[in-house]
Design an enzyme around this catalytic site. Sequence first.
Site, mmCIF file in Angstrom:
data_model
loop_
_atom_site.group_PDB
_atom_site.id
_atom_site.type_symbol
_atom_site.label_atom_id
_atom_site.label_comp_id
_atom_site.label_asym_id
_atom_site.label_seq_id
_atom_site.Cartn_x
_atom_site.Cartn_y
_atom_site.Cartn_z
ATOM 1 N N ALA A 135 3.823 -17.223 37.124
ATOM 2 C CA ALA A 135 2.425 -17.138 36.712
ATOM 3 C C ALA A 135 1.910 -18.491 36.233
ATOM 4 C CB ALA A 135 2.262 -16.093 35.611
ATOM 5 N N LYS A 136 2.738 -19.215 35.494
ATOM 6 C CA LYS A 136 2.316 -20.515 34.964
ATOM 7 C C LYS A 136 2.054 -21.524 36.083
ATOM 8 C CE LYS A 136 1.775 -23.923 31.961
ATOM 9 N NZ LYS A 136 2.007 -25.161 32.715
#
EC number: 1.1.1.31
Length: 265
Positions: free
Chosen positions: A161-162
């Site tokens: 996600a990052k």
Amino acid sequence: MRRIGIAGCGRAARPFLDHLRKAGVAASGYGAALGPDTGETAAETFAAGIDTLILLPRDIAEAEALLFENEAFAKTAPDLCRIVISATLSPRYVRALRGRIAARITLIDAPFAGGARAISDARVSFFLGGPVEDLRHMAPIFDHLGRQAIRMGGFGTAMAAKVMNDFLAASSNAMTRIALDWAEAQGIDEARMIEMTGDTFAQTPAAFAQEIIEFMQPGSGGEFSVSTLIKDVECALDTALTSAHLTPPGAFETLFGSMKSRAIH
């Protein structure tokens, strides 16, 4: 009693250690970035005193050294029960760690978004991946270090996600830079363009301009540098599924590689 150890030369290592100590948390540090006054000089001493390791390496090479090679904390810390990876690394590499570290040790990935000021003010945002109970146990620690911490899913999902978040931000920064170059070529005042663009994206002109200035600064090695944009794309490609359409991300990688930093007027 929870005993936290922070290891690595990442930019947030020392501020994180300071935040925890200020909050009264028993925390120790290992790594050159933490400075000489952390009270730790030997890896053995550091390893013997922790049950939770927050890892803040600059890159995969340092992560390997800290976990398996030079210091080998994943093997030498006798009471270690939890490792928190709080740096942006390859999602593929991070997921593979589960098969390399003893099953008794819980793994949490907790990369964060936020620049130097957010780190200093404990206002970063954490992406979290790991078992719900362990994340609940660590919640007070993340509260001391940032303004929010959101679980993405199981271990490895936070790192994915990052890097996707970084890819979106990198693309936006790069396209803004290109638009400003085109505007300059047509005789449009750059400062006015920035003011209008900041308004368009519901951001104050001053804040928007500061982001672009940092990104364009010649020789910049910070989070807005061209080299970091390329890294962001590489990490995003690392998360792609086999059947994914990779033409736009690949084109961005080529585009960023040809960009040069310049100062804003």
